[in-house]
Design a protein around this motif. Structure first.
Motif, PDB file in Angstrom:
ATOM      1  N   TYR A  71      29.885  36.275  41.132  1.00 29.80           N
ATOM      2  CA  TYR A  71      29.658  37.547  40.439  1.00 29.80           C
ATOM      3  C   TYR A  71      30.168  37.412  39.016  1.00 29.80           C
TER       4      TYR A  71
ATOM      5  N   THR B 146      34.095  43.133  44.174  1.00 25.71           N
ATOM      6  CA  THR B 146      34.953  44.278  43.840  1.00 25.71           C
ATOM      7  C   THR B 146      35.911  43.939  42.719  1.00 25.71           C
ATOM      8  N   ALA B 147      36.490  42.733  42.790  1.00 27.36           N
ATOM      9  CA  ALA B 147      37.466  42.318  41.784  1.00 27.36           C
ATOM     10  C   ALA B 147      36.811  42.144  40.420  1.00 27.36           C
TER      11      ALA B 147
ATOM     12  N   GLU C 191      34.078  43.603  39.314  1.00 24.35           N
ATOM     13  CA  GLU C 191      33.626  44.895  38.794  1.00 24.35           C
ATOM     14  C   GLU C 191      34.789  45.730  38.290  1.00 24.35           C
ATOM     15  N   ALA C 192      35.965  45.606  38.921  1.00 18.33           N
ATOM     16  CA  ALA C 192      37.100  46.480  38.589  1.00 18.33           C
ATOM     17  C   ALA C 192      38.035  45.898  37.542  1.00 18.33           C
TER      18      ALA C 192
ATOM     19  N   ASP D   9      34.577  37.465  44.159  1.00 22.07           N
ATOM     20  CA  ASP D   9      34.848  38.764  44.784  1.00 22.07           C
ATOM     21  C   ASP D   9      34.181  39.853  43.938  1.00 22.07           C
TER      22      ASP D   9
END
Length: 238
Positions: free
Chosen positions: A50, A14-15, A17-18, A12
Motif C-alpha cells: 500500500y 490501515t497503517a 492510510e493513518a 498494512d
C-alpha cells in the motif's frame, strides 16, 4: 502546485492510510522532491503493498493523497499472449513470434489466417490464447511452434523451479448421425522442448497420451530439472 511529496509505503493498509510525518514505524518514507520512489528493502513475491503520497505546496500546505495498492506476482511470465495484435506490418501478429509450419516446415499452424489472428473466445484468462492446429500424417510427421528469444531468458530468477503451461485440446474425431466427420484431435504426444544458448536441448512429454483431447483448460507443471542438460538460466528457444 506541489513542490515536495510526503511518501508513505508499507504492507498494512490501515497503517499507511493513518500515518503522518511523525510516524516511527517505517511507514513514512520522508519528504521528497523526487517524483519516483524505490523502497530500500525491495519488494517480495506474492506480497500486497500500500502507498500514499501527500502533496506539499510551496507555502507548506499539505494535501493528503488517496490510499493505493498493488500486488507483486509470484511468478515470471514466459508468454501471456496478451501483447499480440492484428498489426502484422509491425510484426505484432502471434504467428510472427510463434513460428509455425509455414516457416519451420512442420505440420503446425499458429493462429488464424484472417484477423483476429489470436483466439479471443476460448481463453484461459485475459483476452487471448494461441490456437495451434497440427497435421502429423504427412512429412515430417510432427508439428511444432517455436519461439526464439533474441536475449537468453533466465528462468531460474528468484529460485523459480517450475514451468507452468495451460492448454485446452479437442475431443477425439467422431461422426454425426449421417456419418459426417466432426472436428477433433487424434491422440498425439504433447511435449515441450527447451533449448539453451549453447544449443543444448531436451524434451518433456506430457504423461497423458490423450492430453490433446482434454476439452477443459488444464494446468501442466513441469519441474525445470526435467529438462536435463539444459541451462535454464540461458533459455533461447521453446
Amino acid at each position: 502546485n506541489a513542490v515536495e511529496h510526503d511518501v508513505y509505503f508499507g504492507t498494512d493498509a490501515t497503517a499507511v492510510e493513518a500515518a503522518d510525518t511523525s510516524d516511527t514505524t517505517g511507514v513514512y518514507r520522508g519528504r521528497q522532491a523526487a517524483t519516483d520512489f524505490t523502497p530500500d528493502e525491495g519488494v517480495e513475491w506474492g506480497q500486497v503493498y500500500y502507498w500514499r503520497i501527500d502533496e506539499v505546496d510551496a507555502d507548506g500546505a499539505t494535501s493528503q493523497g488517496s490510499l493505493w495498492t498493488f500486488t507483486i506476482a509470484d511468478y515470471l511470465i514466459v508468454d501471456d499472449f496478451e501483447s499480440y495484435t492484428d498489426n502484422f506490418d509491425a510484426d505484432e501478429a502471434i504467428w510472427q513470434t510463434w513460428i509455425d509450419g509455414l516457416t519451420n516446415n512442420t505440420g503446425s499452424i499458429v493462429g488464424y489466417f484472417t484477423a483476429p489472428f489470436a483466439e479471443r473466445t476460448i481463453v484461459h484468462s485475459g483476452k487471448q490464447s494461441m490456437p495451434l492446429d497440427y497435421n502429423n500424417i504427412v512429412v515430417p510427421y510432427y508439428s511444432e511452434a517455436e519461439r526464439t528469444w533474441s536475449t537468453p531468458q533466465d528462468w531460474t530468477f528468484n529460485e523459480v523451479d517450475m514451468l507452468v503451461l495451460h492448454f485446452q485440446g479437442r475431443p477425439t474425431p467422431s461422426v454425426d448421425i449421417d456419418g459426417n466427420p466432426l472436428p477433433g484431435n487424434s491422440p498425439q504426444e504433447f511435449y515441450v522442448a527447451i533449448q539453451d544458448s549453447s544449443n543444448n536441448t531436451d524434451t518433456v512429454v506430457h504423461s497423458d497420451p490423450a492430453a490433446v483431447n482434454v476439452t477443459a483448460w488444464t494446468e501442466w507443471k513441469i519441474p525445470l530439472s526435467d529438462f536435463a542438460g539444459v541451462n535454464m538460466s540461458r533459455v533461447k528457444k521453446m
